[in-house]
Design a protein around this motif. Structure first.
Motif, PDB file in Angstrom:
ATOM      1  N   THR A 291       0.850  -1.196   0.000  1.00 24.40           N
ATOM      2  CA  THR A 291       0.000   0.000   0.000  1.00 24.40           C
ATOM      3  C   THR A 291       0.877   1.233   0.000  1.00 24.40           C
ATOM      4  O   THR A 291       1.808   1.335   0.788  1.00 24.40           O
ATOM      5  CB  THR A 291      -0.911   0.019   1.237  1.00 24.40           C
ATOM      6  N   ASP A 316      -4.915   0.361  10.475  1.00 23.76           N
ATOM      7  CA  ASP A 316      -6.063  -0.516  10.671  1.00 23.76           C
ATOM      8  C   ASP A 316      -7.319   0.275  11.035  1.00 23.76           C
ATOM      9  O   ASP A 316      -8.418  -0.020  10.549  1.00 23.76           O
ATOM     10  CB  ASP A 316      -5.766  -1.543  11.772  1.00 23.76           C
ATOM     11  N   LEU A 319      -8.582   2.039   7.794  1.00 16.06           N
ATOM     12  CA  LEU A 319      -9.220   1.127   6.852  1.00 16.06           C
ATOM     13  C   LEU A 319     -10.599   0.707   7.347  1.00 16.06           C
ATOM     14  O   LEU A 319     -11.557   0.637   6.566  1.00 16.06           O
ATOM     15  CB  LEU A 319      -8.333  -0.104   6.633  1.00 16.06           C
ATOM     16  N   SER A 320     -10.715   0.437   8.646  1.00 17.83           N
ATOM     17  CA  SER A 320     -12.006   0.048   9.211  1.00 17.83           C
ATOM     18  C   SER A 320     -13.009   1.203   9.127  1.00 17.83           C
ATOM     19  O   SER A 320     -14.188   1.007   8.818  1.00 17.83           O
ATOM     20  CB  SER A 320     -11.837  -0.383  10.678  1.00 17.83           C
ATOM     21  N   ASP A 322     -12.964   3.727   6.915  1.00 16.46           N
ATOM     22  CA  ASP A 322     -13.325   3.947   5.510  1.00 16.46           C
ATOM     23  C   ASP A 322     -14.257   2.872   4.992  1.00 16.46           C
ATOM     24  O   ASP A 322     -15.121   3.130   4.144  1.00 16.46           O
ATOM     25  CB  ASP A 322     -12.064   3.995   4.642  1.00 16.46           C
ATOM     26  N   GLU A 323     -14.084   1.632   5.471  1.00 24.02           N
ATOM     27  CA  GLU A 323     -14.932   0.524   5.012  1.00 24.02           C
ATOM     28  C   GLU A 323     -16.400   0.783   5.338  1.00 24.02           C
ATOM     29  O   GLU A 323     -17.290   0.502   4.536  1.00 24.02           O
ATOM     30  CB  GLU A 323     -14.473  -0.781   5.654  1.00 24.02           C
ATOM     31  N   ILE A 324     -16.664   1.336   6.525  1.00 18.97           N
ATOM     32  CA  ILE A 324     -18.040   1.655   6.894  1.00 18.97           C
ATOM     33  C   ILE A 324     -18.529   2.885   6.135  1.00 18.97           C
ATOM     34  O   ILE A 324     -19.648   2.917   5.615  1.00 18.97           O
ATOM     35  CB  ILE A 324     -18.142   1.880   8.413  1.00 18.97           C
ATOM     36  N   ASP A 326     -17.716   3.977   3.239  1.00 17.67           N
ATOM     37  CA  ASP A 326     -17.938   3.730   1.815  1.00 17.67           C
ATOM     38  C   ASP A 326     -19.359   3.267   1.526  1.00 17.67           C
ATOM     39  O   ASP A 326     -19.862   3.454   0.410  1.00 17.67           O
ATOM     40  CB  ASP A 326     -16.941   2.694   1.289  1.00 17.67           C
ATOM     41  N   LYS A 327     -20.025   2.660   2.503  1.00 18.14           N
ATOM     42  CA  LYS A 327     -21.392   2.192   2.289  1.00 18.14           C
ATOM     43  C   LYS A 327     -22.374   3.350   2.148  1.00 18.14           C
ATOM     44  O   LYS A 327     -23.481   3.173   1.636  1.00 18.14           O
ATOM     45  CB  LYS A 327     -21.827   1.284   3.452  1.00 18.14           C
ATOM     46  N   ASP A 347     -23.791   0.860  12.541  1.00 13.54           N
ATOM     47  CA  ASP A 347     -22.655   1.445  11.827  1.00 13.54           C
ATOM     48  C   ASP A 347     -22.217   2.752  12.477  1.00 13.54           C
ATOM     49  O   ASP A 347     -21.019   3.042  12.577  1.00 13.54           O
ATOM     50  CB  ASP A 347     -23.023   1.689  10.359  1.00 13.54           C
TER      51      ASP A 347
END
Length: 461
Positions: A291, A316, A319-320, A322-324, A326-327, A347
């Protein structure tokens, strides 16, 4: 997804080139079988491996449109129409790829069903290591799992023992599992050209293994060579439904004859096997997942100057987070990114938990923030209280509890810290009973809300 497909293709191509240069022409068929299958598995896994580097993530301040209910806050528009077109093109490519893969998987299932149908309709003869299936529509001997398909008329006339032993070798060594594996990979990753070369190499190596098993048992090489040549001359065209089977006459006779008669040097073979180790290490270094730090061009100089004082964010956590997020991110018709602030409760709680673990510097980089909101007092006047006693015009609630309008006589304006008056819509529950709704907040509840220090999600402007 695209990056993974590219890395998988390049990695599998590297392994196959190594096979062509080092292993293909050597009489080490068991090792070759292991290498071909193992290198495919490695090619699938290596692009997902992380080499573990220190990473600084610096978020570029994009343009976001925050929306909750009917209220929105808009920042500077910097998303171009070209970016929107790229997103659409990516979607088209993804769905096209998915469609082709789905059709190939359906074809894979259909071919298996055809073979099982042939098993059910045929006459079964039990063997120690498999079952012979006799059909009139079988043109040349071939095997699938523990089934050996032979033409019923040819079997009744008497089939050569070498042919039968050849197919038994395919069955006992479970060659069908290798074929099913590579065919399934082709269905899923059909755009990888290396897989088609793998399929040919795996099938050819199966023939070498079966030939070797027959020669080892019969020890009559000239007779078996004659049998192979004669079988090729009398073979019919290979049918589509046999792509999942192992056939006696599927591959070129010349290669098989050369391999059966070739002498080999044990030392040379061992050295070539050892040479595979640096190839594997090279593949991991080239195609292992890495990355890169991301910076906005306008911030590069400032970030470099302040590098010694900058606290590296926890990757970490980012990333966690951003993962939420992005929805709830989408692109509107103007090409502007939009974040829906009306998130699922779970969320929202997870985002808050991650946000509180971040450093102050990392929190400042996020597009949303969690902060306590202090409410200013909005005390009504005594005239307001007198006006709201009119029950035909007003419905009154104190701390979300309905009261009779006359009960306002028990209170003074100093008993309340906030109020809100709204006009009822036609579809409201109490429409027709009164025209306006008055919501009063007592001093106790107001102080409790301000003192709770509850964190509220809001845009981080």
């Amino acid at each position: 997804m695209i990056d993974y497909l590219i890395d998988f293709t390049l990695c599998s191509s590297l392994f196959f080139i190594a096979y062509l240069l080092l292993l293909q022409n050597e009489r080490m068929h068991k090792f070759n079988r292991f290498y071909l299958l193992f290198s495919l598995v490695l090619s699938l896994l290596i692009p997902t491996l992380s080499l573990g580097t220190d990473i600084i993530i610096v978020n570029k301040m994009d343009s976001y449109l925050y929306a909750e209910g009917g209220i929105s806050t808009e920042s500077t528009k910097i998303i171009t129409e070209k970016q929107t077109q790229n997103i659409s093109l990516s979607s088209i490519l993804f769905y096209s790829y998915f469609l082709v893969s789905t059709l190939l998987i359906l074809r894979f299932i259909f071919l298996n069903l055809l073979i099982f149908r042939k098993v059910i309709s045929g006459e079964v003869i039990n063997l120690g290591k498999g079952k012979i299936i006799l059909n009139n529509d079988t043109h040349s001997p071939h095997s699938y799992l523990n089934y050996i398909f032979i033409n019923k008329s040819d079997y009744n006339k008497g089939i050569e023992d070498g042919i039968l032993q050849h197919e038994i070798a395919h069955v006992s060594q479970r060659h069908t599992l290798d074929i099913l594996f590579i065919e399934l990979l082709i269905a899923l990753f059909w755009c990888n050209p290396a897989l088609y070369f793998y399929r040919s190499a795996i099938r050819l190596n199966h023939e070498f293994l079966a030939d070797r098993a027959v020669i080892k048992n019969s020890k009559d090489l000239p007779k078996y060579l004659d049998l192979v040549v004669n079988q090729i001359f009398h073979a019919n065209r290979f049918h589509a439904r046999k792509t999942l089977t192992s056939s006696f006459n599927y591959f070129k006779t010349k290669k098989r004859i050369i391999m059966m008669t070739k002498k080999y040097n044990k030392t040379s073979i061992q050295l070539k096997q050892l040479a595979i180790v640096p190839i594997i290490i090279l593949a991991i270094l080239l195609f292992g997942k890495t990355t890169l730090a991301q910076e906005g061009n306008e911030n590069k100089k400032a970030n470099n100057d302040a590098k010694s004082q900058e606290i590296t964010p926890d990757q970490d956590l980012q990333l966690s987070f951003d993962e939420i997020m992005d929805k709830y991110v989408s692109v509107n018709e103007d090409g502007m990114l939009r974040v829906n602030m009306s998130m699922d409760k779970s969320d929202k709680e997870e985002l808050k938990s991650i946000y509180l673990k971040m450093s102050a510097q990392q929190q400042a980089m996020q597009k949303i923030k969690f902060a306590s909101r202090k409410y200013d007092k909005n005390t009504p006047s005594n005239e307001n209280l007198d006006q709201w006693k009119d029950s035909d015009k007003y419905g009154v609630w104190i701390d979300s509890k309905r009261i009779e309008n006359a009960e306002l006589s028990k209170y003074s304006n100093a008993d309340f810290s906030d109020f809100f008056v709204s006009k009822l819509a036609k579809n409201a529950k109490n429409y027709g009973k009164h025209t306006f709704q008055v919501d009063l907040t007592s001093n106790e509840l107001f102080e409790k809300r301000n003192g709770s220090q509850s964190l509220i999600m809001m845009p981080n402007n």
